[in-house]
Scaffold this motif. Sequence first.
Motif, PDB file in Angstrom:
ATOM      1  N   PHE A 269       0.876  -1.172  -0.123  1.00 39.36           N
ATOM      2  CA  PHE A 269       0.091   0.047  -0.184  1.00 39.36           C
ATOM      3  C   PHE A 269       0.803   1.409   0.019  1.00 39.36           C
ATOM      4  CE2 PHE A 269      -3.274  -2.884   1.564  1.00 39.36           C
ATOM      5  CZ  PHE A 269      -4.085  -2.868   0.713  1.00 39.36           C
ATOM      6  N   GLY A 270       2.152   1.069   0.562  1.00 42.95           N
ATOM      7  CA  GLY A 270       2.972   2.343   0.636  1.00 42.95           C
ATOM      8  C   GLY A 270       3.563   2.665  -0.794  1.00 42.95           C
ATOM      9  N   ARG A 271       3.880   1.656  -1.861  1.00 40.97           N
ATOM     10  CA  ARG A 271       4.375   2.095  -3.216  1.00 40.97           C
ATOM     11  C   ARG A 271       2.909   2.668  -3.758  1.00 40.97           C
ATOM     12  NH1 ARG A 271       7.952  -0.509  -5.829  1.00 40.97           N
ATOM     13  NH2 ARG A 271       6.631  -1.375  -7.535  1.00 40.97           N
TER      14      ARG A 271
ATOM     15  N   MET B 141       0.418  -1.520  13.080  1.00 38.16           N
ATOM     16  CA  MET B 141      -0.387  -0.152  13.355  1.00 38.16           C
ATOM     17  C   MET B 141      -0.080   0.351  11.881  1.00 38.16           C
ATOM     18  SD  MET B 141       0.352   3.011  15.489  1.00 38.16           S
ATOM     19  CE  MET B 141       2.198   2.869  14.990  1.00 38.16           C
ATOM     20  N   LEU B 142       1.316   0.726  11.296  1.00 35.56           N
ATOM     21  CA  LEU B 142       1.611   1.240   9.996  1.00 35.56           C
ATOM     22  C   LEU B 142       0.849   0.720   8.653  1.00 35.56           C
ATOM     23  CD1 LEU B 142       5.060   2.376  10.457  1.00 35.56           C
ATOM     24  CD2 LEU B 142       3.375   3.912   9.683  1.00 35.56           C
ATOM     25  N   PHE B 143       0.744  -0.458   8.839  1.00 38.71           N
ATOM     26  CA  PHE B 143       0.174  -1.216   7.693  1.00 38.71           C
ATOM     27  C   PHE B 143      -1.212  -0.664   7.501  1.00 38.71           C
ATOM     28  CE2 PHE B 143      -2.858  -5.057   7.075  1.00 38.71           C
ATOM     29  CZ  PHE B 143      -3.000  -5.017   5.529  1.00 38.71           C
ATOM     30  N   PHE B 144      -2.167  -0.814   8.760  1.00 41.66           N
ATOM     31  CA  PHE B 144      -3.448  -0.440   8.526  1.00 41.66           C
ATOM     32  C   PHE B 144      -3.495   1.098   8.306  1.00 41.66           C
ATOM     33  CE2 PHE B 144      -4.202  -4.638  11.008  1.00 41.66           C
ATOM     34  CZ  PHE B 144      -4.941  -4.999  10.151  1.00 41.66           C
ATOM     35  N   PHE B 145      -2.745   1.859   8.967  1.00 39.00           N
ATOM     36  CA  PHE B 145      -2.618   3.387   9.173  1.00 39.00           C
ATOM     37  C   PHE B 145      -2.478   3.783   7.489  1.00 39.00           C
ATOM     38  CE2 PHE B 145      -0.579   7.383   9.077  1.00 39.00           C
ATOM     39  CZ  PHE B 145      -1.612   8.052   9.934  1.00 39.00           C
ATOM     40  N   VAL B 146      -1.441   3.197   6.930  1.00 42.11           N
ATOM     41  CA  VAL B 146      -1.032   3.475   5.295  1.00 42.11           C
ATOM     42  C   VAL B 146      -2.164   2.912   4.388  1.00 42.11           C
ATOM     43  CG1 VAL B 146       0.569   3.208   3.544  1.00 42.11           C
ATOM     44  CG2 VAL B 146       1.321   3.640   5.854  1.00 42.11           C
ATOM     45  N   TRP B 147      -2.784   1.872   4.875  1.00 37.92           N
ATOM     46  CA  TRP B 147      -3.998   1.176   3.911  1.00 37.92           C
ATOM     47  C   TRP B 147      -4.940   2.057   4.001  1.00 37.92           C
ATOM     48  CZ3 TRP B 147      -6.773  -3.992   5.290  1.00 37.92           C
ATOM     49  CH2 TRP B 147      -7.724  -4.238   4.355  1.00 37.92           C
ATOM     50  N   SER B 148      -5.371   3.023   5.182  1.00 35.34           N
ATOM     51  CA  SER B 148      -6.415   3.760   5.257  1.00 35.34           C
ATOM     52  C   SER B 148      -6.157   5.145   4.726  1.00 35.34           C
ATOM     53  CB  SER B 148      -6.820   4.222   6.774  1.00 35.34           C
ATOM     54  OG  SER B 148      -5.793   4.492   7.447  1.00 35.34           O
ATOM     55  N   LEU B 149      -4.757   5.587   4.357  1.00 39.00           N
ATOM     56  CA  LEU B 149      -4.548   6.588   3.973  1.00 39.00           C
ATOM     57  C   LEU B 149      -4.594   6.623   2.244  1.00 39.00           C
ATOM     58  CD1 LEU B 149      -1.138   7.951   5.640  1.00 39.00           C
ATOM     59  CD2 LEU B 149      -3.774   8.897   5.845  1.00 39.00           C
ATOM     60  N   TYR B 150      -4.121   5.120   1.889  1.00 46.20           N
ATOM     61  CA  TYR B 150      -4.377   4.795   0.383  1.00 46.20           C
ATOM     62  C   TYR B 150      -5.626   4.787  -0.114  1.00 46.20           C
ATOM     63  CZ  TYR B 150      -4.891   2.033  -3.620  1.00 46.20           C
ATOM     64  OH  TYR B 150      -5.401   1.568  -4.977  1.00 46.20           O
TER      65      TYR B 150
ATOM     66  N   THR C 216     -12.535   4.101   7.209  1.00 48.67           N
ATOM     67  CA  THR C 216     -12.951   4.540   8.671  1.00 48.67           C
ATOM     68  C   THR C 216     -12.741   3.131   9.431  1.00 48.67           C
ATOM     69  OG1 THR C 216     -15.400   4.087   8.149  1.00 48.67           O
ATOM     70  CG2 THR C 216     -14.200   6.457   8.058  1.00 48.67           C
ATOM     71  N   PRO C 217     -13.058   2.053   9.075  1.00 47.12           N
ATOM     72  CA  PRO C 217     -12.882   0.690   9.746  1.00 47.12           C
ATOM     73  C   PRO C 217     -11.222   0.394   9.605  1.00 47.12           C
ATOM     74  CG  PRO C 217     -13.805   0.181   7.651  1.00 47.12           C
ATOM     75  CD  PRO C 217     -13.892   1.515   7.899  1.00 47.12           C
ATOM     76  N   VAL C 218     -10.622   0.650   8.694  1.00 46.17           N
ATOM     77  CA  VAL C 218      -9.335   0.351   8.525  1.00 46.17           C
ATOM     78  C   VAL C 218      -8.376   1.328   9.609  1.00 46.17           C
ATOM     79  CG1 VAL C 218      -7.197   0.118   7.346  1.00 46.17           C
ATOM     80  CG2 VAL C 218      -9.516  -0.428   6.372  1.00 46.17           C
ATOM     81  N   TYR C 219      -9.022   2.626   9.633  1.00 46.83           N
ATOM     82  CA  TYR C 219      -8.181   3.393  10.743  1.00 46.83           C
ATOM     83  C   TYR C 219      -8.471   3.262  12.016  1.00 46.83           C
ATOM     84  CZ  TYR C 219      -6.319   8.085  11.529  1.00 46.83           C
ATOM     85  OH  TYR C 219      -5.542   9.109  12.063  1.00 46.83           O
ATOM     86  N   ALA C 220      -9.763   2.636  12.249  1.00 53.66           N
ATOM     87  CA  ALA C 220     -10.146   2.268  13.488  1.00 53.66           C
ATOM     88  C   ALA C 220      -9.186   1.115  14.199  1.00 53.66           C
ATOM     89  CB  ALA C 220     -11.647   2.028  13.701  1.00 53.66           C
ATOM     90  N   VAL C 221      -9.056   0.074  13.145  1.00 59.45           N
ATOM     91  CA  VAL C 221      -8.265  -1.227  13.565  1.00 59.45           C
ATOM     92  C   VAL C 221      -6.700  -0.479  13.781  1.00 59.45           C
ATOM     93  CG1 VAL C 221      -7.101  -3.095  12.655  1.00 59.45           C
ATOM     94  CG2 VAL C 221      -9.587  -2.568  11.947  1.00 59.45           C
ATOM     95  N   SER C 222      -6.211   0.521  13.099  1.00 59.43           N
ATOM     96  CA  SER C 222      -5.241   1.017  13.256  1.00 59.43           C
ATOM     97  C   SER C 222      -4.798   1.624  14.656  1.00 59.43           C
ATOM     98  CB  SER C 222      -4.478   1.854  12.223  1.00 59.43           C
ATOM     99  OG  SER C 222      -3.306   2.595  12.472  1.00 59.43           O
ATOM    100  N   ILE C 223      -5.867   2.183  15.128  1.00 61.39           N
ATOM    101  CA  ILE C 223      -5.885   2.968  16.412  1.00 61.39           C
ATOM    102  C   ILE C 223      -5.868   1.763  17.557  1.00 61.39           C
ATOM    103  CG2 ILE C 223      -7.162   4.245  18.226  1.00 61.39           C
ATOM    104  CD1 ILE C 223      -8.124   5.818  15.939  1.00 61.39           C
TER     105      ILE C 223
END
Length: 450
Positions: free
Chosen positions: A177-179, A215-224, A235-242
Amino acid sequence: MQSYWRLHRYPILFAVACILFYWSFAYNLVRTDFVKLFMLFGAIFYLTYKIIQFEKWNFKFLLVIGILFRLVFLIAEPNLSQDFFRFIWDGELIKNGINPYLYTPDQIMERGTVSFPSMKELYAGMTDLNARHYSNYPPVNQILFAIATFLGGGSVLGSSIAMRLIIILADLGMLYFGRKLLQNLNKANHLAFWYFLNPLVIIELTGNLHFEGVMLFFFVWSLYLISKNKWLWATPVYAVSIMVKLMPLMFLPLFIKYLGIKKSLVFYTLVVFGCAVLLFPFYSTVFIDNYSDTVGLWFSNFEFNASIYNVVKKIAVTYYEAKPWELIDSYGSFIQKLVVIIIVLLAFLRKNQKLESVITSMVFALGIYYFLSSTVHPWYVVFLLGFAMFTDYRFPLVWSFAVILSYYTYSNPDYKENLWLLAIEYILVLGFFICEMIGSRPKKLYFFKK
């Protein structure tokens, strides 16, 4: 085959050297041997820089060696941190139907109401600090601990291997997801390898079993997803990151200009609802008090690898005869309020209409928080490094090397910090940060290019 060797022989040799150094790091190093630790880390960092310099567009090569570097640690016991004993302990409690937020390890051992095969080993391995406090790891982290202990079959090694595989999968997801996010931001996608191949990331996450990468995996996924205008799905992906680590919670106000007031309110509501759903299985009447008290300790009781706090402490103790234990309590409370004010100012004063600007505000917010904090463990820098690559700021990359100086503390029996080494660390990091802020970073160096 021969032509491939001729074209890539130096990166291959550098990668083999890295594997050997990682092996020594994993199986022949104790954290009290600071000289060896620093030399190994420095050598790996330099060789990694050269590998990316030579092979920055060779995705398969960088992917394969990144996985190989991590697999070196597969059966190693973490040697720079004892936190994993508590991770496995919490997972074993969940396996046995016990809420890990309700009892400290000391209380469990005193009552003798539960027993599992590795119980004594885990209790003996964790620090006294961990043993006498309630768990401070959010619900999704707890679920991952439980999965790892289930897959581990009751053994510490088995559970550690399972955790490593989870963390490695998260790093692969972060790379994926970062790429994609870098492409959406019109940036070179090879920048993702400054995270994926970074020695601090590999050693602190795969090696020492910290879950910042999950945490970063879900956070960057949500940003993507947000970058693709799929903010509702984010929103659910960001919640999982938190609910893996709480840190992304501090960035929520920064989306208000990017999403607009109406969308932001919906976004916040759905994220909070997602967090509540994930929290519900662990909720009890005493949960809030136990959890908040434990989390509060990290703001008001601990000090490690601090920068500005050490200056404040020196002045307060020397000239005002302040008591250190009272100072850190009042300082921690003040910093919490100050960071909230800074985030609000960043949310409303910066032009955050573009996602890259929002992420840059996140870098400022977290960077300033770490500069002010009384505790900055090396693995904390991984989170800052993980999303700074989506901006033009590279001081977290410098920090990912300089932070290793903080491990000198563990070479002393009394865990006394060397303030000269901390000064070197923060002169490098703060100096580079200031240079970047005034626009004079050395663009000729390869790894500071976009």
